[in-house]
Design an enzyme around this catalytic site. Structure first.
Site, mmCIF file in Angstrom:
data_model
loop_
_atom_site.group_PDB
_atom_site.id
_atom_site.type_symbol
_atom_site.label_atom_id
_atom_site.label_comp_id
_atom_site.label_asym_id
_atom_site.label_seq_id
_atom_site.Cartn_x
_atom_site.Cartn_y
_atom_site.Cartn_z
ATOM 1 C CG ASP A 36 -46.478 23.830 -8.541
ATOM 2 O OD1 ASP A 36 -45.767 23.964 -7.528
ATOM 3 O OD2 ASP A 36 -46.092 23.278 -9.590
ATOM 4 C CE1 TYR A 39 -45.391 31.818 -5.268
ATOM 5 C CE2 TYR A 39 -45.996 31.342 -7.553
ATOM 6 C CZ TYR A 39 -45.321 32.110 -6.623
ATOM 7 O OH TYR A 39 -44.583 33.185 -7.035
ATOM 8 C CG ASP A 40 -50.294 28.829 -9.937
ATOM 9 O OD1 ASP A 40 -49.162 29.336 -9.841
ATOM 10 O OD2 ASP A 40 -50.563 27.867 -10.678
ATOM 11 C CG LEU A 86 -46.010 30.862 -19.993
ATOM 12 C CD1 LEU A 86 -46.225 29.355 -20.079
ATOM 13 C CD2 LEU A 86 -46.363 31.508 -21.331
ATOM 14 C CD GLU A 116 -45.121 24.772 -27.374
ATOM 15 O OE1 GLU A 116 -44.576 24.980 -26.283
ATOM 16 O OE2 GLU A 116 -44.875 25.425 -28.388
ATOM 17 C CE LYS A 118 -46.842 26.564 -16.942
ATOM 18 N NZ LYS A 118 -45.996 26.050 -15.868
ATOM 19 C CG ASP A 120 -44.082 20.985 -12.827
ATOM 20 O OD1 ASP A 120 -43.530 22.102 -12.821
ATOM 21 O OD2 ASP A 120 -44.816 20.588 -11.911
ATOM 22 N NE ARG A 139 -38.264 31.645 -14.908
ATOM 23 C CZ ARG A 139 -39.562 31.601 -14.668
ATOM 24 N NH1 ARG A 139 -40.405 31.884 -15.633
ATOM 25 N NH2 ARG A 139 -40.031 31.264 -13.503
ATOM 26 C CE1 TYR A 226 -40.246 27.170 -23.037
ATOM 27 C CE2 TYR A 226 -40.131 24.886 -22.302
ATOM 28 C CZ TYR A 226 -40.001 26.248 -22.041
ATOM 29 O OH TYR A 226 -39.625 26.657 -20.799
ATOM 30 C CE LYS A 314 -49.960 26.603 -13.986
ATOM 31 N NZ LYS A 314 -49.724 26.538 -12.608
ATOM 32 C CB CYS A 408 -37.215 -4.163 14.374
ATOM 33 S SG CYS A 408 -38.212 -4.894 13.071
ATOM 34 C CB CYS A 411 -37.897 -9.086 14.690
ATOM 35 S SG CYS A 411 -36.533 -7.937 14.442
ATOM 36 C CB CYS A 426 -34.857 -4.157 11.292
ATOM 37 S SG CYS A 426 -34.726 -5.759 12.069
ATOM 38 C CB CYS A 431 -36.251 -8.946 10.701
ATOM 39 S SG CYS A 431 -37.796 -8.042 10.812
#
Ligand code: IVH
Length: 667
Positions: A36, A39-40, A86, A116, A118, A120, A139, A226, A314, A408, A411, A426, A431
């Site tokens: 995130d 991205y921000d 926001l 408040e 936030k 996620d 949304r 909220y 944030k 595996c 073993c 396995c 084992c």
């Protein structure tokens, strides 16, 4: 820095297409590939550039829009009031600027705010008509969302009826998956060989946006509201009072919400929540600061994208870059092969992280994780660390793709993958890796609780051949134990005593400790209640098992399979003859018989589990949520929303002292 116009144009285009791509991955596919925070940063860079070069601004830019598109499977809902996003702030300076801007806009100082968390999760609008939940929508892009009414109706803490019956109410909130439930849910998925969700938000989104509502019903989702978006009756003049009213009407409001009277209080609130972040029961990526007066909110207004009267402050990202030293493939209790990366230790949010699970072969291939890679690790809100991405550009030139073992690694036996599963297992029931894990599970605190039987000793007991099956633990003697390296006579004596003591653990604990696939603590408890002896359980058929709440076809299949294996039946017989409890105690007999208790908040003298055990031993029933059937609510420090609900339902409330008095009167 002077930015060249041509460069800006190119970069803006680049950013737009990257943002569109990441939004699609996040909102529509619930599978983001960047964090995130990253991205921000992209969004922020785009907004800054568009501000500096307004000639390149267009209505189509992602900076002008919010959220994702509507998926094809759901009916569309046109939001009567847009669900805005926001603005973000990342430090005290940005909060200071936001307050100053707001003071100028509303032409007033000494403003009052509400802080408040936030959450996620996934933003939803809930529509109530004459007290009844009539519609719920995601949304979407803020203007058009998806109709998820049938799914939301199946979420436990979403009230289907509320106290406000006079007209219509639209309320906004967040559907999320609490952390404890997320962890259990993922563990179960891993056990079942299904793909795990990388974080609680994706799990919540993936669970809510299911075309079959009965799937949503099985997912541990929860709601917090909220914001009142619209109400046909008069509402109070401040946001804080609105939240109180919503709570009085029976809607879940977070009790951490707080009135804040200055910039300092805002920053202190943020700091406090940054500190508490890891102990919150849900994942939060910041706090939201809102202007308290609704009149002033109106005066401040909104941009096309976000209100001016609110800001997301944030949390600093709990991420770090590090290198992969080694990739190993571990074999679990059920034979599941899990690739794990050993990292160059790195501190994230105050905790040193040196390993990260890569979950399964598919996940490892998808991310193309290699030894020597530089990677980004995240550890948000107490969630187990996960690998967000690989920095391919920093990859050493001679690196090789990781090759998943064909047999595996412990073993050397064949491995298999059941239909519909992503996990390879396995095939060898004997084992050593499986046996070691089975012993660890058996001896765990929630199981037979054998203190002193740790990983290193278990390894030695198995490697030396002293323990070939769980019941061999009860045949160990002090002398031979003392011969093990670093053991000594004293610890050998203690361990033998602990092992002996474990014979008295209750039947439901034993059922859990046996490690039947998909039988967790809760399931073991209900099984022990309904099938009073292990023989009754052994002889139960699918129909009998499915009658039990929480036991579906998969769980019942696993139970039946477990008792079909001759070694398991032999093990149970051995444990029985060694004196372990194979039948339940009639707990319902006791002075508190017929009474249902719910616990909320933190008790100072004991853990919730201990309180639960005491109440159950006295014949009482302990349940997780407050309903009309609840007789008593026991309240510790920092109680949750259960307290409000209990008050509303007129349920008797006991504080810690009263609770202690009650139990001590029977002991
Ligand atoms: S208020 C107009 N309050 O954060 C009011 N949003 O990044 C806008 N969110 O889409 C929303 N917790 O999904 C608000 N306490 C909270 C929130 C919250 C989480 C989400 C919400 C929103 C996103 C914006």
């Amino acid at each position: 820095m002077v930015i060249d116009k041509e460069f800006a144009k190119k970069r803006i285009e680049e950013l737009r297409s990257q943002i569109e791509r990441h939004r699609k991955l996040y909102y529509e596919e619930n599978a983001p590939v960047i964090s995130d925070y990253e991205y921000d940063l992209l969004e922020k860079e785009l907004i800054d550039l568009e501000e500096k070069f307004p000639e390149y601004k267009t209505k189509e830019s992602p900076s002008e829009k919010v959220g994702g598109a509507v998926s094809k499977g759901f009916a569309s809902v046109v939001h009567p009031f847009p669900l805005l996003s926001l603005e973000n702030a990342y430090n005290e300076g940005e909060i200071k600027d936001w307050i100053s801007r707001l003071e100028r806009t509303v032409e007033k100082t000494d403003l009052e705010f509400v802080g408040e968390l936030k959450f996620d999760g996934l933003s939803v609008a809930l529509f109530y008509e004459f007290g009844k939940l009539s519609k719920a929508a995601t949304r979407g892009d803020g203007t058009i969302g998806e109709d998820v009414t049938q799914n939301v109706l199946r979420i436990n803490n979403v009230p289907k009826q509320i106290g406000f019956k006079e007209g219509a109410l639209i309320v906004r909130g967040e559907i999320y998956m609490p952390l404890k439930e997320f962890k259990e849910f993922n563990e179960k998925r891993e056990e079942e060989g299904l793909e795990v969700f990388s974080n609680p938000r994706n799990a919540a989104a993936g669970s809510l946006r299911q075309l079959d509502p009965s799937i949503t019903a099985q997912r541990p989702l929860s709601l917090y509201v909220y914001q009142i978006m619209n109400c046909t009756s008069r509402i109070p003049q401040t946001h804080y009072e609105c939240l109180q009213l919503l709570s009085e009407w029976g809607l879940p409001v977070d009790s951490r919400t707080r009135l804040l009277f200055s910039e300092k209080e805002i920053v202190d609130f943020w700091r406090e929540m940054v500190e508490k972040r890891d102990s919150l029961p849900y994942d939060a990526d910041g706090v939201v600061i809102k202007l308290n007066s609704l009149e002033l909110q109106k005066r401040a207004g909104s941009t096309a994208k976000a209100p001016r009267w609110a800001v997301a402050f944030k949390f600093p990202p709990e991420q770090a870059k590090t290198k992969i030293k080694e990739i190993v493939v571990q074999v679990g209790r059920t034979g599941a092969l899990t690739p794990v990366a050993n990292l160059e230790p790195v501190k994230i949010g105050g905790v040193v992280v040196s390993r990260v699970s890569l979950h399964n072969e598919e996940e490892l291939k998808k991310k193309d994780v290699r030894v020597g890679d530089t990677v980004l690790i995240e550890r948000a809100g107490g969630v187990i660390p996960y690998l967000v991405r690989v920095f391919e550009e920093e990859r050493p030139p001679n690196s090789k793709e990781f090759v998943f073992p064909e047999v595996c690694p412990v073993c050397g036996n064949r491995i298999h993958k059941s239909e519909g599963e992503v996990i390879k297992r396995c095939s060898n029931r004997n084992c050593k890796a499986q046996l070691k894990e089975a012993i660890r599970h058996f001896a765990s605190r929630e199981g037979m609780d054998i203190a002193g039987l740790g990983k290193i000793l278990i390894d030695k007991l198995v490697e030396s051949g002293k323990v070939k099956t769980l019941s061999d633990l009860y045949l160990l003697n002090e002398k031979e134990l003392a011969l093990f390296e670093r053991m000594g006579e004293k610890s050998a004596k203690n361990l033998i005593e602990e092992i002996e003591k474990s014979k008295n653990r209750s039947y439901d604990r034993l059922l859990y400790a046996l490690g039947i696939r998909m039988v967790g603590e809760e399931t073991a408890k209900v099984l022990a209640e309904k099938f009073y002896t292990i023989d009754l359980l052994k002889n139960a058929n699918e129909e009998d098992l499915m009658k039990i709440q929480g036991v579906g076809p998969k769980v019942s299949k696993e139970i039946i399979e477990f008792f079909k294996v001759e070694d398991n039946v032999k093990l149970i017989e051995n444990l029985k003859s060694l004196g372990l409890k194979m039948e339940g105690e009639k707990k319902e007999e006791g002075p508190l018989k017929g009474l249902t208790f719910v616990l909320t908040g933190t008790l100072s003298k004991m853990s919730r589990n201990e309180a639960k055990e005491i109440l159950e031993n006295l014949g009482g029933k302990v349940s997780n949520s407050v309903t009309k059937e609840t007789n008593f609510l026991i309240v510790g420090r920092e109680p949750g929303s259960k307290l409000e609900k209990a008050k509303k339902l007129n349920i008797k409330i006991l504080d810690e002292l009263e609770f202690e008095k009650l139990i001590s009167s029977y002991s």
